[in-house]
Design an enzyme around this catalytic site. Sequence first.
Site, short mmCIF file in Angstrom:
data_model
loop_
_atom_site.label_atom_id
_atom_site.label_comp_id
_atom_site.label_asym_id
_atom_site.label_seq_id
_atom_site.Cartn_x
_atom_site.Cartn_y
_atom_site.Cartn_z
N ASP A 166 0.84 -1.19 0.00
CA ASP A 166 0.00 0.00 0.00
C ASP A 166 0.89 1.25 0.00
O ASP A 166 1.76 1.39 -0.84
CB ASP A 166 -0.94 -0.06 1.21
CG ASP A 166 -1.90 1.12 1.30
OD1 ASP A 166 -2.80 1.21 0.45
OD2 ASP A 166 -1.73 1.95 2.21
N TYR A 274 -2.68 12.11 2.18
CA TYR A 274 -3.60 12.46 1.09
C TYR A 274 -3.78 13.97 0.99
O TYR A 274 -3.93 14.52 -0.11
CB TYR A 274 -4.95 11.77 1.30
CG TYR A 274 -4.83 10.26 1.30
CD1 TYR A 274 -4.77 9.55 0.12
CD2 TYR A 274 -4.76 9.55 2.50
CE1 TYR A 274 -4.64 8.17 0.11
CE2 TYR A 274 -4.63 8.17 2.51
CZ TYR A 274 -4.57 7.49 1.30
OH TYR A 274 -4.42 6.13 1.30
N HIS A 328 -7.14 -6.21 -0.51
CA HIS A 328 -6.06 -5.21 -0.52
C HIS A 328 -4.94 -5.54 0.46
O HIS A 328 -3.76 -5.36 0.15
CB HIS A 328 -6.66 -3.83 -0.18
CG HIS A 328 -5.66 -2.73 -0.20
ND1 HIS A 328 -5.11 -2.24 -1.36
CD2 HIS A 328 -5.09 -2.01 0.82
CE1 HIS A 328 -4.25 -1.27 -1.07
NE2 HIS A 328 -4.22 -1.11 0.24
#
Length: 350
Positions: A166, A274, A328
Amino acid sequence: MPLQFHLCIMDAAKRVVVRCVTVFLSLCISAVVIINLFYRRWKIGKDFFHVKTHVAPQVLLDPNLGIHNYIYLKNQGIKLHYIEKGDRDKPLMLLVHGFYESWFSWRHQLQEFSSDYWVVAVSLRGYGDSERPSKTSEYSLMKMVEDLREFTLALGKENCTFIGHDGGAVVGWTLVGKYPELFERFITCNASHPLVYRTHLRKSFKQMNKAWYVFFNQMPYLPELCLAVNDYEELSRFYSEGNKNAEIFTDEVMEAYKYYFSQKGALSVVVNFYRNIDFMSTLHIPKIKVPTLIIWGTEDTFLEKELAKLSALECEDVQLKYIDGAGHFVQQQEPVYMNKLIWEYLSITQ
């Protein structure tokens, strides 16, 4: 001069348009989230918004996972926590976790590979027991890249095998591209090349839909609240989506994550990466020269499967392996099969 001025105006106009689109999407998603939050509050009751604190479960101190340690990075001015297992005289294997995880996400790999490697699972800045700067700007991609570069050098090995998942692998793509001399192999798990992701996001409505959290996390305060309410229910849901192996995320495992993310400012660390995204970035990442293995769980709810193939095109020497049915969080959901793929790759790239 007129041409240069014209280009500056065009660039400024593009940035305004991109910013407006980003804000619009963030507001739309936030409106849906707020409605959902208050509906759940009405359904569950007054304790819904009560943010609980958690104590460290014993599993985090399990000596079978390794020894806890710290390194202060002079140039970066930050102290990072890591856990190590195996003989320091053996080749170094560096494990880097994702943005909704910690070093603990590598618990299966720490034990598996320590027979042949000095395995080090680092906590990125702000995560786990690493130092946690308060400013949002401290969590940019390049700050994390330079953290890991200095960290790798500080461990005293000429090179290492880098394994990332990730966000840790996103940092890894950039790090390995810019400093290939530090790495013997690069293994990435369910994380696309950052420039590939940015390009694909603009072209694929399906990926845009999967990336709702990227836009939602641009908002202040709300993402942290959303992750924390009802005893970190949303965080727990992230781990369970696309996961067919229910025994992996036990109550004790979830308690470990809840403990780390209940620390002051820990949830902001997750979101701040982010918030630092520059959707008009001119970042250049050289072609990946280091031998690369891409491992991809096919049931990823956040990333399209196509991103794996597109990322492979950015590598000179690459293998791509899918794990059918895995979600994921592949290194936790399918540790036995993933470890097998890694062993096979290590044996053919000696």
